[in-house]
Design a protein around this motif. Structure first.
Motif, PDB file in Angstrom:
ATOM      1  N   LEU A  27       0.835  -1.204   0.000  1.00 55.26           N
ATOM      2  CA  LEU A  27       0.000   0.000   0.000  1.00 55.26           C
ATOM      3  C   LEU A  27       0.871   1.256   0.000  1.00 55.26           C
ATOM      4  CD1 LEU A  27      -2.830  -0.933   2.511  1.00 55.26           C
ATOM      5  CD2 LEU A  27      -3.093  -0.516   0.072  1.00 55.26           C
ATOM      6  N   PHE A  28       1.873   1.296   0.877  1.00 56.20           N
ATOM      7  CA  PHE A  28       2.762   2.457   0.939  1.00 56.20           C
ATOM      8  C   PHE A  28       3.451   2.693  -0.406  1.00 56.20           C
ATOM      9  CE2 PHE A  28       3.305   1.877   5.750  1.00 56.20           C
ATOM     10  CZ  PHE A  28       2.455   2.937   6.047  1.00 56.20           C
ATOM     11  N   SER A  29       3.831   1.617  -1.082  1.00 57.96           N
ATOM     12  CA  SER A  29       4.549   1.762  -2.350  1.00 57.96           C
ATOM     13  C   SER A  29       3.674   2.368  -3.441  1.00 57.96           C
ATOM     14  CB  SER A  29       5.107   0.404  -2.818  1.00 57.96           C
ATOM     15  OG  SER A  29       4.077  -0.427  -3.331  1.00 57.96           O
ATOM     16  N   LYS A  30       2.353   2.283  -3.266  1.00 60.31           N
ATOM     17  CA  LYS A  30       1.431   2.841  -4.262  1.00 60.31           C
ATOM     18  C   LYS A  30       1.101   4.307  -3.986  1.00 60.31           C
ATOM     19  CE  LYS A  30      -0.495  -1.595  -5.469  1.00 60.31           C
ATOM     20  NZ  LYS A  30      -1.675  -2.414  -5.640  1.00 60.31           N
ATOM     21  N   GLY A  31       1.608   4.833  -2.863  1.00 60.22           N
ATOM     22  CA  GLY A  31       1.454   6.248  -2.565  1.00 60.22           C
ATOM     23  C   GLY A  31       0.289   6.571  -1.650  1.00 60.22           C
ATOM     24  N   PRO A  32       0.323   7.788  -1.082  1.00 54.86           N
ATOM     25  CA  PRO A  32      -0.717   8.217  -0.145  1.00 54.86           C
ATOM     26  C   PRO A  32      -2.118   8.241  -0.746  1.00 54.86           C
ATOM     27  CG  PRO A  32       1.145   9.735  -0.106  1.00 54.86           C
ATOM     28  CD  PRO A  32       1.385   8.774  -1.227  1.00 54.86           C
ATOM     29  N   GLU A  33      -2.196   8.541  -2.037  1.00 55.59           N
ATOM     30  CA  GLU A  33      -3.511   8.598  -2.673  1.00 55.59           C
ATOM     31  C   GLU A  33      -4.186   7.226  -2.672  1.00 55.59           C
ATOM     32  OE1 GLU A  33      -0.639   9.697  -4.044  1.00 55.59           O
ATOM     33  OE2 GLU A  33      -0.929  11.870  -4.026  1.00 55.59           O
ATOM     34  N   LYS A  34      -3.428   6.177  -2.974  1.00 54.06           N
ATOM     35  CA  LYS A  34      -3.975   4.815  -2.963  1.00 54.06           C
ATOM     36  C   LYS A  34      -4.357   4.408  -1.537  1.00 54.06           C
ATOM     37  CE  LYS A  34      -5.131   0.887  -4.811  1.00 54.06           C
ATOM     38  NZ  LYS A  34      -6.288   0.812  -5.693  1.00 54.06           N
ATOM     39  N   CYS A  35      -3.530   4.806  -0.572  1.00 58.07           N
ATOM     40  CA  CYS A  35      -3.855   4.507   0.833  1.00 58.07           C
ATOM     41  C   CYS A  35      -5.177   5.176   1.217  1.00 58.07           C
ATOM     42  CB  CYS A  35      -2.722   4.978   1.746  1.00 58.07           C
ATOM     43  SG  CYS A  35      -1.168   4.098   1.506  1.00 58.07           S
ATOM     44  N   LEU A  69      -7.279   3.396   8.000  1.00 54.55           N
ATOM     45  CA  LEU A  69      -7.146   4.777   8.471  1.00 54.55           C
ATOM     46  C   LEU A  69      -5.721   5.035   8.945  1.00 54.55           C
ATOM     47  CD1 LEU A  69      -8.234   7.567   9.356  1.00 54.55           C
ATOM     48  CD2 LEU A  69      -8.899   6.469  11.524  1.00 54.55           C
ATOM     49  N   LEU A  70      -5.185   4.100   9.736  1.00 51.13           N
ATOM     50  CA  LEU A  70      -3.816   4.266  10.237  1.00 51.13           C
ATOM     51  C   LEU A  70      -2.793   4.203   9.113  1.00 51.13           C
ATOM     52  CD1 LEU A  70      -3.991   2.274  13.592  1.00 51.13           C
ATOM     53  CD2 LEU A  70      -3.962   4.760  13.269  1.00 51.13           C
ATOM     54  N   VAL A  71      -3.019   3.354   8.113  1.00 54.00           N
ATOM     55  CA  VAL A  71      -2.111   3.305   6.958  1.00 54.00           C
ATOM     56  C   VAL A  71      -2.158   4.631   6.202  1.00 54.00           C
ATOM     57  CG1 VAL A  71      -1.668   2.213   4.717  1.00 54.00           C
ATOM     58  CG2 VAL A  71      -2.155   0.787   6.719  1.00 54.00           C
ATOM     59  N   MET A  72      -3.361   5.131   5.951  1.00 50.75           N
ATOM     60  CA  MET A  72      -3.504   6.395   5.239  1.00 50.75           C
ATOM     61  C   MET A  72      -2.790   7.518   5.978  1.00 50.75           C
ATOM     62  SD  MET A  72      -6.992   8.558   4.392  1.00 50.75           S
ATOM     63  CE  MET A  72      -7.294   8.891   6.136  1.00 50.75           C
ATOM     64  N   CYS A  73      -2.991   7.579   7.284  1.00 50.75           N
ATOM     65  CA  CYS A  73      -2.334   8.629   8.074  1.00 50.75           C
ATOM     66  C   CYS A  73      -0.821   8.451   8.065  1.00 50.75           C
ATOM     67  CB  CYS A  73      -2.880   8.621   9.502  1.00 50.75           C
ATOM     68  SG  CYS A  73      -4.576   9.225   9.595  1.00 50.75           S
ATOM     69  N   ALA A  74      -0.351   7.225   8.212  1.00 47.27           N
ATOM     70  CA  ALA A  74       1.091   6.965   8.207  1.00 47.27           C
ATOM     71  C   ALA A  74       1.719   7.362   6.875  1.00 47.27           C
ATOM     72  CB  ALA A  74       1.372   5.497   8.514  1.00 47.27           C
TER      73      ALA A  74
END
Length: 103
Positions: A27-35, A69-74
């Motif tokens: 998920l992180f590798s796909k960027g904040p928008e994907k998160c 939510l935590l992934v998106m925020c991170a």
């Protein structure tokens, strides 16, 4: 039992990890928008189960939503501690007063 802080710590530790070894790293590798997109999808699924009244499915979707939510925020360098600090600031006033102060 895993606490939200344990989950946040695990999520934070996946930053920069190999995307082939971890869903969170992928998920992180796909960027904040994907998160953010994934969080939105999970939040909608939780809303659907809440409206339908399926308690067990709501529990699962709520867990998915918290994780995403935590992934998106991170992905934007916001930690659970940052969120908790904001909530702590808000506990000194009523929700009505807090909302009025925003706008």
């Amino acid at each position: 039992m895993m606490s939200l802080y344990d989950l946040d710590k695990t999520i934070q530790s996946r930053k920069g990890a190999d995307p082939e070894s971890s869903w969170t790293a992928k998920l992180f590798s796909k960027g904040p928008e994907k998160c953010a997109e994934k969080f939105g999808e999970e939040a909608v699924e939780a809303i659907i189960e809440a409206v339908k009244g399926d308690r067990e499915k709501l529990i699962g979707e709520a867990a998915d939503s918290l994780y995403h939510l935590l992934v998106m925020c991170a992905a934007r360098d916001v930690t659970l501690a940052d969120i908790e600090a904001e909530l702590d600031k808000r506990t000194s006033q009523s929700g009505i007063a807090e909302k009025a102060s925003r706008g």
